[in-house]
Enzyme design. Sequence first.
Site, mmCIF file in Angstrom:
data_model
loop_
_atom_site.group_PDB
_atom_site.id
_atom_site.type_symbol
_atom_site.label_atom_id
_atom_site.label_comp_id
_atom_site.label_asym_id
_atom_site.label_seq_id
_atom_site.Cartn_x
_atom_site.Cartn_y
_atom_site.Cartn_z
ATOM 1 N N LYS A 1 0.822 -1.208 0.000
ATOM 2 C CA LYS A 1 0.000 0.000 0.000
ATOM 3 C C LYS A 1 0.856 1.257 0.000
ATOM 4 C CE LYS A 1 0.728 0.911 4.533
ATOM 5 N NZ LYS A 1 1.008 2.152 5.264
ATOM 6 N N THR B 1 -3.965 5.228 3.531
ATOM 7 C CA THR B 1 -2.640 5.703 3.132
ATOM 8 C C THR B 1 -2.675 6.459 1.817
ATOM 9 O OG1 THR B 1 -1.764 3.716 4.205
ATOM 10 C CG2 THR B 1 -0.238 4.981 2.888
#
Length: 341
Positions: free
Chosen positions: A198, A255
């Site tokens: 991620k 994120t």
Amino acid sequence: MAGFAADVQRVTVLGAGSWGTAFAKVLGDAGRDVTMWARRESVAEEIRERHTNESYLPGTVLPERITATADAAEALDGAQAVMVGVPSQSLRANLTGWRPLLPPDAILVSLAKGVELGTLKRMSEVIAELAEVDPGEIVVVSGPNLAREIAEGQPAAAVLACADHERAKAVQQATSNQYFRPYTNTDVVGCELGGACKNVIALSCGMAAGMGLGANTMATLITRGLAEMARLGAKLGADPLTFAGLAGLGDLVATCSSPLSRNRTFGERLGRGETLAEAQAATGGQVAEGVASCSSIRELAQRHGADMPITDAMYRVCHEGVDPRQAGAELLGRSRKPEWR
């Protein structure tokens, strides 16, 4: 390790950065006694004396249960659980020195997210190697856990992954409080891959934002990023459902979307035309985790035959000097295919 305390009361957090400090606060607010290890004595003294860590989490008041030291032996003495919270690419060097100091029955917990350069090992594998324990004994923390929001006591959830479910449950009990809800999982591979990949996808979303692109582009990068994470996970034996959960989609959305994410803000600077060196200088000399991880994850994907075009594009931008706009054009110009291949 022969045994461990099911009711963990004394915890050591190795690392006093933003995430290590926030996680120490989670533990303190859950009623645990916490000793933090800080690389700099000045940081340790501030935590001990003023219950703050202004360098990393300004404005946060830490619980009285938290103390700190720059002496690793002192920090680890009597710990029932050890939370390893140093950056992924410095984990090996740090843990090599800490190995003789680790209490033999302590539960080892990885707070780091990444794939080690060179060895291509996940963080739990690095810890298991250096601590000389079964990889199935390491607990991994993952999920949408931006340090600033957790330090403010905003509601959040996480995944505690371990092949030994009883160890995960012990850490779950030690970290549960009024704002932090941990879930258990036995899919360590999937949780660690989600946490590492991620960061790379967040770089791409930041670059898109820096180029002035909007919600459609962001949603496309997040969704296609999730697809390539899942492809790599399938090659390595992860449970596909993990990528639909907190350690996959949850961490990815947080994120990629938040300005609190260093990877997203770093990518945004690159998208605005700054060089890697300029972006690094603007962030106080700190390099986003995804810059290193895109190299090791790309190599891991090539080794296992997993198609990861966004990761490959981020590698080329960060390490081969390709312009983000060119990388974006190349992604759009790839051969057409069904969505789920």
